[in-house]
Design a protein around this motif. Structure first.
Motif, PDB file in Angstrom:
ATOM      1  N   ALA A   1      -4.826  13.503  18.179  1.00 31.10           N
ATOM      2  CA  ALA A   1      -4.627  14.742  17.424  1.00 31.10           C
ATOM      3  C   ALA A   1      -5.379  14.671  16.093  1.00 31.10           C
ATOM      4  N   PRO A   2      -6.011  15.773  15.685  1.00 33.29           N
ATOM      5  CA  PRO A   2      -6.744  15.770  14.409  1.00 33.29           C
ATOM      6  C   PRO A   2      -5.799  15.558  13.227  1.00 33.29           C
ATOM      7  N   GLU A   3      -6.326  14.875  12.220  1.00 34.94           N
ATOM      8  CA  GLU A   3      -5.571  14.603  10.987  1.00 34.94           C
ATOM      9  C   GLU A   3      -4.292  13.805  11.260  1.00 34.94           C
ATOM     10  N   ARG A   4      -4.308  13.016  12.333  1.00 39.42           N
ATOM     11  CA  ARG A   4      -3.129  12.214  12.667  1.00 39.42           C
ATOM     12  C   ARG A   4      -2.905  11.126  11.614  1.00 39.42           C
ATOM     13  N   VAL A   5      -1.666  10.975  11.166  1.00 40.64           N
ATOM     14  CA  VAL A   5      -1.295   9.907  10.241  1.00 40.64           C
ATOM     15  C   VAL A   5      -0.745   8.746  11.053  1.00 40.64           C
ATOM     16  N   PRO A   6      -1.317   7.539  10.967  1.00 44.55           N
ATOM     17  CA  PRO A   6      -0.838   6.414  11.773  1.00 44.55           C
ATOM     18  C   PRO A   6       0.637   6.116  11.506  1.00 44.55           C
TER      19      PRO A   6
ATOM     20  N   GLU B   1      10.477  -8.823   3.867  1.00 44.63           N
ATOM     21  CA  GLU B   1       9.050  -8.890   3.562  1.00 44.63           C
ATOM     22  C   GLU B   1       8.288  -7.699   4.141  1.00 44.63           C
ATOM     23  N   LEU B   2       8.812  -7.089   5.198  1.00 46.59           N
ATOM     24  CA  LEU B   2       8.169  -5.878   5.716  1.00 46.59           C
ATOM     25  C   LEU B   2       8.284  -4.743   4.704  1.00 46.59           C
ATOM     26  N   VAL B   3       9.474  -4.553   4.142  1.00 50.01           N
ATOM     27  CA  VAL B   3       9.640  -3.507   3.126  1.00 50.01           C
ATOM     28  C   VAL B   3       8.763  -3.811   1.916  1.00 50.01           C
ATOM     29  N   GLU B   4       8.727  -5.082   1.527  1.00 52.08           N
ATOM     30  CA  GLU B   4       7.868  -5.471   0.396  1.00 52.08           C
ATOM     31  C   GLU B   4       6.404  -5.196   0.708  1.00 52.08           C
ATOM     32  N   ALA B   5       5.981  -5.500   1.934  1.00 49.54           N
ATOM     33  CA  ALA B   5       4.590  -5.271   2.312  1.00 49.54           C
ATOM     34  C   ALA B   5       4.244  -3.786   2.278  1.00 49.54           C
ATOM     35  N   LEU B   6       5.131  -2.950   2.780  1.00 44.76           N
ATOM     36  CA  LEU B   6       4.879  -1.510   2.788  1.00 44.76           C
ATOM     37  C   LEU B   6       4.819  -0.937   1.377  1.00 44.76           C
ATOM     38  N   ALA B   7       5.478  -1.613   0.442  1.00 40.47           N
ATOM     39  CA  ALA B   7       5.514  -1.126  -0.935  1.00 40.47           C
ATOM     40  C   ALA B   7       4.358  -1.635  -1.790  1.00 40.47           C
ATOM     41  N   ARG B   8       3.543  -2.530  -1.264  1.00 39.25           N
ATOM     42  CA  ARG B   8       2.436  -3.088  -2.051  1.00 39.25           C
ATOM     43  C   ARG B   8       1.343  -2.037  -2.270  1.00 39.25           C
ATOM     44  N   ASP B   9       0.546  -2.243  -3.315  1.00 37.44           N
ATOM     45  CA  ASP B   9      -0.461  -1.259  -3.699  1.00 37.44           C
ATOM     46  C   ASP B   9      -1.475  -1.011  -2.587  1.00 37.44           C
TER      47      ASP B   9
ATOM     48  N   MET C   1      -1.050  -0.909   0.496  1.00 37.42           N
ATOM     49  CA  MET C   1      -0.487  -0.005   1.497  1.00 37.42           C
ATOM     50  C   MET C   1      -0.189   1.367   0.897  1.00 37.42           C
ATOM     51  N   ARG C   2       0.270   1.410  -0.339  1.00 34.82           N
ATOM     52  CA  ARG C   2       0.610   2.690  -0.967  1.00 34.82           C
ATOM     53  C   ARG C   2      -0.610   3.604  -1.075  1.00 34.82           C
ATOM     54  N   SER C   3      -1.793   3.011  -1.178  1.00 34.76           N
ATOM     55  CA  SER C   3      -3.003   3.817  -1.355  1.00 34.76           C
ATOM     56  C   SER C   3      -3.476   4.470  -0.060  1.00 34.76           C
ATOM     57  N   LEU C   4      -2.830   4.137   1.076  1.00 37.82           N
ATOM     58  CA  LEU C   4      -3.245   4.649   2.389  1.00 37.82           C
ATOM     59  C   LEU C   4      -2.244   5.671   2.913  1.00 37.82           C
TER      60      LEU C   4
ATOM     61  N   ALA D   1      -2.820  -7.201   6.799  1.00 34.25           N
ATOM     62  CA  ALA D   1      -3.075  -6.910   8.210  1.00 34.25           C
ATOM     63  C   ALA D   1      -2.749  -5.462   8.531  1.00 34.25           C
ATOM     64  N   LEU D   2      -1.629  -4.965   8.008  1.00 33.53           N
ATOM     65  CA  LEU D   2      -1.257  -3.576   8.252  1.00 33.53           C
ATOM     66  C   LEU D   2      -2.282  -2.625   7.637  1.00 33.53           C
ATOM     67  N   ALA D   3      -2.743  -2.953   6.443  1.00 28.95           N
ATOM     68  CA  ALA D   3      -3.731  -2.088   5.782  1.00 28.95           C
ATOM     69  C   ALA D   3      -5.025  -2.009   6.592  1.00 28.95           C
ATOM     70  N   ARG D   4      -5.418  -3.123   7.203  1.00 28.87           N
ATOM     71  CA  ARG D   4      -6.651  -3.124   8.005  1.00 28.87           C
ATOM     72  C   ARG D   4      -6.536  -2.170   9.192  1.00 28.87           C
ATOM     73  N   VAL D   5      -5.418  -2.242   9.912  1.00 29.85           N
ATOM     74  CA  VAL D   5      -5.320  -1.416  11.118  1.00 29.85           C
ATOM     75  C   VAL D   5      -4.923   0.024  10.803  1.00 29.85           C
ATOM     76  N   VAL D   6      -4.315   0.248   9.641  1.00 26.48           N
ATOM     77  CA  VAL D   6      -4.043   1.630   9.222  1.00 26.48           C
ATOM     78  C   VAL D   6      -5.347   2.323   8.812  1.00 26.48           C
ATOM     79  N   SER D   7      -6.196   1.621   8.079  1.00 22.75           N
ATOM     80  CA  SER D   7      -7.393   2.242   7.506  1.00 22.75           C
ATOM     81  C   SER D   7      -8.570   2.287   8.475  1.00 22.75           C
ATOM     82  N   ASP D   8      -8.574   1.428   9.487  1.00 23.83           N
ATOM     83  CA  ASP D   8      -9.721   1.339  10.405  1.00 23.83           C
ATOM     84  C   ASP D   8      -9.262   1.735  11.807  1.00 23.83           C
ATOM     85  N   GLY D   9      -9.453   3.023  12.134  1.00 17.39           N
ATOM     86  CA  GLY D   9      -9.004   3.520  13.429  1.00 17.39           C
ATOM     87  C   GLY D   9      -9.716   2.875  14.603  1.00 17.39           C
TER      88      GLY D   9
END
Length: 367
Positions: free
Chosen positions: A177-182, A198-206, A208-211, A315-323
């Motif tokens: 779908a277009p404009e899909r948010v991962p 640590e998952l919550v901490e990881a999601l709150a890091r800068d 991840m927040r920028s994505l 790792a999460l930032a890599r797969v979120v930002s690189d489809g």
């Protein structure tokens, strides 16, 4: 000379009634019935998720003993975890030993080495004898084979590696779908053991927040505590914590997600990871238990160190930002699932173990 039996082997499957993965696995076979395979499964429930469960344990054990004495079973399949599960299953093994009915042990707990080491010496000897007398010990990966052989002393010829298997859709859901948010998905018991802090901490890091992303952390356990941690991290608008969800809701979440995250501290072989692979999600997981047998870092997912929020966020930032990267890893995960972890191929593999046991004991079966 032992009698040769020409019929479908009757297998007593001894297991707890719970929301756990092993019950879900065998519940699939119970619904199928004997005509779907080469074995007739008879289910013996030793424990239920209710306060009166213990009251029913000994009547069920006595009924099981009677059925073994009457030769109602050809093979007994004992599903074994840590703590009370092992002690209960040793009692079920006694009538098998006395009557010569072979039994298999199916080891599921990721905490088993610590449990075994902490047992008093007399109980450790009982557990060792319980494992060594088994016709086969089924484990979920190489690390568990090494454990039962090198620590418990099981004959290597009696150990079978048989990874878990799960349901998966016939085709991966369309996520174009277009404009899909991962969407990032966690399925499991919420709490420190599964790496939720640590998952919550990881999601709150800068990084991840920028994505752009959203996440669902679904499961039982420390639901309120996790919701509070998400709120404290300022992630309410991105992270949903619905608590426990049923099978249909799990399927909906899997179909709607893109990344399966499981930063566990201890595992055997997690079913939620295999379910994510079946739905074509990209796994981001920790290399615990038999996980490294399944996930090859950078090929069909990412492996991150245990209790490392920075590495997890990276790792999460890599797969979120690189489809393209996410899709490549997810496609390989799905391909591996189809070959090795699809439940449609599991029953045949399991029944081959029973037939091998019967052949070794002087029996054989035929439809």
């Amino acid at each position: 000379m032992k009698q040769v039996r020409e019929s479908v082997p009757r297998v007593a499957v001894v297991l707890p009634h719970s929301a756990g993965g092993i019950f879900r696995l065998f519940e699939h076979f119970r619904r199928q019935g004997p005509n779907e395979g080469r074995s007739d499964f008879r289910f013996v429930v030793t424990k239920e998720d209710r306060p009166t469960s213990l009251l029913w344990f000994f009547p069920r054990l006595l009924a099981f003993c009677l059925n073994v004495l009457l030769r109602q079973f050809d093979v007994c399949h004992l599903n074994v975890s840590a703590d009370g599960s092992t002690l209960r299953k040793t009692l079920f093994a006694v009538p098998c030993v006395l009557t010569g009915v072979p039994y298999t042990i199916h080891l599921h707990s990721g905490r088993y080495p610590a449990f075994y080491r902490n047992l008093p010496a007399p109980l450790r000897n009982i557990v060792r004898a319980f494992f060594r007398r088994a016709a086969r010990v089924i484990v979920l990966g190489q690390v568990w084979r090494d454990f039962v052989v090198e620590v418990i002393g099981v004959d290597p010829a009696r150990v079978v590696i048989l990874p878990n298997a799960v349901h998966g859709p016939d085709a991966v859901p369309n996520r174009d779908a277009p404009e899909r948010v991962p969407q990032i998905l966690f399925l499991g018991r919420l709490g420190p053991g599964k790496g939720i802090p640590e998952l919550v901490e990881a999601l709150a890091r800068d990084d991840m927040r920028s994505l752009s992303w959203r996440a669902v952390l679904a499961g039982d356990g420390q639901v309120a505590e996790t919701q509070a941690a998400v709120a404290a991290a300022g992630l309410d608008d991105r992270v949903e914590v619905p608590g426990w969800v049923g099978p249909e809701a799990v399927e909906t979440l899997l179909a709607a997600s893109d990344i399966l995250v499981l930063p566990s501290h201890v595992e055997n072989l997690p079913l939620s990871m295999l379910e994510g692979m079946g739905y074509g999600l990209c796994p981001v997981v920790t290399p615990v238990g038999a996980v490294p047998d399944v996930i090859r870092d950078g090929e069909n997912g990412f492996l991150v160190p245990v209790d490392d929020a920075a590495a997890l966020a990276g790792a999460l930032a890599r797969v979120v930002s690189d489809g393209d990267l996410r899709d490549r890893l997810a496609a390989q995960a799905r391909a591996d699932f189809e070959v090795s972890y699809d439940i449609r191929h599991y029953r045949e593999k399991l029944e081959a173990v029973y037939l091998d046991v019967l052949a070794a004991s002087g029996q054989r079966s035929a439809r």
